[in-house]
Scaffold this motif. Structure first.
Motif, PDB file in Angstrom:
ATOM      1  N   VAL A 158      35.254  45.255   3.436  1.00 52.65           N
ATOM      2  CA  VAL A 158      36.195  45.952   2.552  1.00 52.65           C
ATOM      3  C   VAL A 158      36.327  45.196   1.227  1.00 52.65           C
ATOM      4  O   VAL A 158      36.299  45.801   0.155  1.00 52.65           O
ATOM      5  CB  VAL A 158      37.574  46.130   3.228  1.00 52.65           C
ATOM      6  CG1 VAL A 158      38.609  46.660   2.246  1.00 52.65           C
ATOM      7  CG2 VAL A 158      37.459  47.047   4.441  1.00 52.65           C
ATOM      8  N   GLN A 210      33.368  45.927  -0.900  1.00 49.48           N
ATOM      9  CA  GLN A 210      33.498  47.264  -1.505  1.00 49.48           C
ATOM     10  C   GLN A 210      34.462  47.236  -2.683  1.00 49.48           C
ATOM     11  O   GLN A 210      34.175  47.768  -3.756  1.00 49.48           O
ATOM     12  CB  GLN A 210      34.014  48.274  -0.474  1.00 49.48           C
ATOM     13  CG  GLN A 210      32.997  48.775   0.482  1.00 49.48           C
ATOM     14  CD  GLN A 210      32.215  49.963  -0.067  1.00 49.48           C
ATOM     15  OE1 GLN A 210      32.545  50.517  -1.120  1.00 49.48           O
ATOM     16  NE2 GLN A 210      31.176  50.325   0.633  1.00 49.48           N
ATOM     17  N   LEU A 211      35.618  46.620  -2.466  1.00 50.13           N
ATOM     18  CA  LEU A 211      36.634  46.559  -3.522  1.00 50.13           C
ATOM     19  C   LEU A 211      36.122  45.795  -4.743  1.00 50.13           C
ATOM     20  O   LEU A 211      36.313  46.235  -5.885  1.00 50.13           O
ATOM     21  CB  LEU A 211      37.913  45.910  -2.991  1.00 50.13           C
ATOM     22  CG  LEU A 211      38.704  46.722  -1.972  1.00 50.13           C
ATOM     23  CD1 LEU A 211      39.763  45.857  -1.299  1.00 50.13           C
ATOM     24  CD2 LEU A 211      39.333  47.945  -2.626  1.00 50.13           C
ATOM     25  N   THR A 236      33.007  45.281  -5.684  1.00 45.59           N
ATOM     26  CA  THR A 236      31.954  46.060  -6.344  1.00 45.59           C
ATOM     27  C   THR A 236      32.551  47.164  -7.194  1.00 45.59           C
ATOM     28  O   THR A 236      32.162  47.355  -8.352  1.00 45.59           O
ATOM     29  CB  THR A 236      30.996  46.668  -5.291  1.00 45.59           C
ATOM     30  OG1 THR A 236      30.398  45.612  -4.553  1.00 45.59           O
ATOM     31  CG2 THR A 236      29.922  47.510  -5.936  1.00 45.59           C
ATOM     32  N   LEU A 237      33.518  47.872  -6.628  1.00 45.02           N
ATOM     33  CA  LEU A 237      34.172  48.947  -7.386  1.00 45.02           C
ATOM     34  C   LEU A 237      34.915  48.398  -8.597  1.00 45.02           C
ATOM     35  O   LEU A 237      34.889  48.999  -9.674  1.00 45.02           O
ATOM     36  CB  LEU A 237      35.141  49.715  -6.480  1.00 45.02           C
ATOM     37  CG  LEU A 237      34.498  50.636  -5.452  1.00 45.02           C
ATOM     38  CD1 LEU A 237      35.527  51.103  -4.449  1.00 45.02           C
ATOM     39  CD2 LEU A 237      33.839  51.827  -6.141  1.00 45.02           C
ATOM     40  N   LEU A 241      41.399  51.806  -6.425  1.00 48.41           N
ATOM     41  CA  LEU A 241      40.287  51.048  -5.847  1.00 48.41           C
ATOM     42  C   LEU A 241      40.279  51.174  -4.325  1.00 48.41           C
ATOM     43  O   LEU A 241      39.231  51.371  -3.718  1.00 48.41           O
ATOM     44  CB  LEU A 241      40.376  49.570  -6.235  1.00 48.41           C
ATOM     45  CG  LEU A 241      39.981  49.201  -7.654  1.00 48.41           C
ATOM     46  CD1 LEU A 241      40.335  47.742  -7.942  1.00 48.41           C
ATOM     47  CD2 LEU A 241      38.499  49.441  -7.888  1.00 48.41           C
ATOM     48  N   ALA A 243      37.326  52.824  -2.164  1.00 42.94           N
ATOM     49  CA  ALA A 243      36.674  52.026  -1.113  1.00 42.94           C
ATOM     50  C   ALA A 243      36.788  52.750   0.227  1.00 42.94           C
ATOM     51  O   ALA A 243      35.810  52.805   0.988  1.00 42.94           O
ATOM     52  CB  ALA A 243      37.301  50.639  -1.028  1.00 42.94           C
ATOM     53  N   ASN A 263      34.292  55.548   0.266  1.00 43.64           N
ATOM     54  CA  ASN A 263      32.932  55.035   0.428  1.00 43.64           C
ATOM     55  C   ASN A 263      32.672  54.610   1.871  1.00 43.64           C
ATOM     56  O   ASN A 263      31.630  54.927   2.455  1.00 43.64           O
ATOM     57  CB  ASN A 263      32.679  53.855  -0.513  1.00 43.64           C
ATOM     58  CG  ASN A 263      32.517  54.280  -1.952  1.00 43.64           C
ATOM     59  OD1 ASN A 263      32.259  55.428  -2.257  1.00 43.64           O
ATOM     60  ND2 ASN A 263      32.675  53.331  -2.858  1.00 43.64           N
ATOM     61  N   ILE A 264      33.617  53.879   2.447  1.00 46.65           N
ATOM     62  CA  ILE A 264      33.474  53.420   3.823  1.00 46.65           C
ATOM     63  C   ILE A 264      33.489  54.617   4.780  1.00 46.65           C
ATOM     64  O   ILE A 264      32.708  54.673   5.739  1.00 46.65           O
ATOM     65  CB  ILE A 264      34.567  52.394   4.178  1.00 46.65           C
ATOM     66  CG1 ILE A 264      34.348  51.113   3.351  1.00 46.65           C
ATOM     67  CG2 ILE A 264      34.596  52.103   5.674  1.00 46.65           C
ATOM     68  CD1 ILE A 264      35.522  50.155   3.352  1.00 46.65           C
TER      69      ILE A 264
END
Length: 102
Positions: free
Chosen positions: A34, A37-38, A40-41, A53, A57, A60-61
């Motif tokens: 997680v 993901q956060l 990267t975003l 965000l 995320a 996306n997940i």
């Protein structure tokens, strides 16, 4: 089963999360994914709030999970088909053997 508290850090904030004993490593691993993901975003879109965000995320997940479930369904269908073919082959072999014995 009792719970233990696990501290995870997401976007610089630390959270204490209740977790079943023995699942701490799994929770840390999920939290790491997680956080990736956060992060990267956040680097791609500097203008999003923490809430936005988190929502992106989560989507996306969720999409990754959906795709994996679809792959799993396809795999299970293939395995069911192979098992049916195997059963049919075995049944035919047994019938042939029975006919030869007669």
């Amino acid at each position: 089963m009792s719970n233990s508290a696990v501290e995870i850090t997401l976007l610089g904030r630390t959270y204490s999360i209740a977790c079943p004993k023995g699942r701490e490593d799994a929770l840390r691993s999920v939290a790491s994914g997680v956080e990736n993901q956060l992060s990267t975003l956040k680097t791609r879109t500097n203008n999003l709030s923490r809430e936005e965000l988190a929502i992106m995320a989560a989507l996306n997940i969720g999409n990754e999970l959906f795709e994996e479930k679809q792959k799993n369904k396809q795999y299970m269908a293939q395995m069911d088909e192979r098992i049916s073919l195997l059963q049919l082959t075995l049944e035919n072999a047994l019938i042939e053997r029975s006919n030869k014995d007669d």
